[in-house]
Design an enzyme around this catalytic site. Sequence first.
Site, mmCIF file in Angstrom:
data_model
loop_
_atom_site.group_PDB
_atom_site.id
_atom_site.type_symbol
_atom_site.label_atom_id
_atom_site.label_comp_id
_atom_site.label_asym_id
_atom_site.label_seq_id
_atom_site.Cartn_x
_atom_site.Cartn_y
_atom_site.Cartn_z
ATOM 1 N N ASN A 146 57.570 12.667 16.231
ATOM 2 C CA ASN A 146 56.395 12.023 16.836
ATOM 3 C C ASN A 146 56.370 10.498 16.656
ATOM 4 O O ASN A 146 55.619 9.809 17.348
ATOM 5 C CB ASN A 146 55.090 12.620 16.294
ATOM 6 N N ASP A 201 49.452 21.933 20.677
ATOM 7 C CA ASP A 201 50.007 21.125 21.771
ATOM 8 C C ASP A 201 49.015 21.033 22.935
ATOM 9 O O ASP A 201 48.217 21.942 23.146
ATOM 10 C CB ASP A 201 51.324 21.781 22.231
HETATM 11 C C1 FPP Z 1 50.237 17.505 20.433
HETATM 12 O O1 FPP Z 1 49.684 17.148 21.675
HETATM 13 C C2 FPP Z 1 49.452 16.973 19.315
HETATM 14 C C3 FPP Z 1 49.892 16.048 18.399
HETATM 15 C C4 FPP Z 1 51.237 15.472 18.429
HETATM 16 C C5 FPP Z 1 49.043 15.536 17.322
HETATM 17 C C6 FPP Z 1 47.922 16.423 16.905
HETATM 18 C C7 FPP Z 1 47.238 15.828 15.748
HETATM 19 C C8 FPP Z 1 45.942 15.984 15.471
HETATM 20 C C9 FPP Z 1 44.979 16.799 16.276
HETATM 21 C C10 FPP Z 1 45.442 15.367 14.208
HETATM 22 C C11 FPP Z 1 45.675 16.328 13.076
HETATM 23 C C12 FPP Z 1 45.211 15.793 11.814
HETATM 24 C C13 FPP Z 1 45.047 16.495 10.652
HETATM 25 C C14 FPP Z 1 44.490 15.851 9.453
HETATM 26 C C15 FPP Z 1 45.415 17.900 10.557
HETATM 27 P P1 FPP Z 1 50.537 16.257 22.670
HETATM 28 O O2 FPP Z 1 50.150 14.830 22.479
HETATM 29 O O3 FPP Z 1 51.991 16.542 22.499
HETATM 30 O O4 FPP Z 1 50.031 16.786 24.063
HETATM 31 P P2 FPP Z 1 50.839 16.807 25.435
HETATM 32 O O5 FPP Z 1 51.954 17.808 25.257
HETATM 33 O O6 FPP Z 1 49.808 17.288 26.423
HETATM 34 O O7 FPP Z 1 51.313 15.418 25.706
#
Ligand code: FPP
Length: 250
Positions: free
Chosen positions: A74, A26
């Site tokens: 998501n 996260d």
């Molecule tokens: C959370 O940060 C992250 C995600 C919802 C997506 C993470 C995905 C990747 C890094 C790609 C992974 C791919 C593979 C192939 C494993 P957020 O957007 O919720 O952050 P925030 O809480 O600061 O808004």
Amino acid sequence: MANNTDVNINDENAPQVPKHIAIIMDGNGRWARRRGMPRVAGHNAGMKALKEIVRICSDMGVKYLTVYAFSTENWKRPQDEVTGIFKIMVYYIQKELRELAEKNVRIRVLGNWDAIPEEAEKSMEHALAETEKNDGMVFNIALNYGGRTEITDAFRKIAAEAAAEGKSPEEFADSITEELIGSAMTTAGMPDPDMIIRTGGEMRLSNFLLWQCAYSEFIYTDVFWPDFDEKELKRCIEEFNSRHRRYGGL
Ligand code: FPP
């Protein structure tokens, strides 16, 4: 396998490397916002961090690494962010597949990933097939994954099998055991996570590995996922080692 970190699994006084590490990655969006960048840039930086963590875990001798890449919730995000996440995924899977295969890593996917965009699905299918015979670290990618959906699907599967076998309601009830439920999960045959790390400062499970987390140690860090590195991973492992796991005993 090479052990090029200072977490030594051969020294009984040294910290133990957890067999199964699960991570809620996260903080990508906040990492990007602080730099005046679009959220997708945060996911891209998050993917780079993940690439390093996979390498480090494999070198350390972790047997299973499970990451929450995309949850069933998501999809509620803006379309361009969803599209961006899957594009980043396809790009990195193609780029890193050879190194993962060389490291003997086996990629697996948890979740109903048949619903992800076609290009990403094809790329995942290819990655699964290419690494299928590897017997090193299992790298589980939770994609379109939700813990409640997983449990619901497991019960549907168990009920369908019981019906196909012509079980009476009593036989059906008697056949339900924790082992049977565990075997119907997408993690069947894998040990439960020893520790679940959540980056980004929030302290919740967000529908991740609900069945499997019964005795997992939860480790939270304020570090945003793109900044999560070897040093922070080792700090989490140290914290894990400082916990006294009793599994309900004394
Ligand atoms: C959370 O940060 C992250 C995600 C919802 C997506 C993470 C995905 C990747 C890094 C790609 C992974 C791919 C593979 C192939 C494993 P957020 O957007 O919720 O952050 P925030 O809480 O600061 O808004």
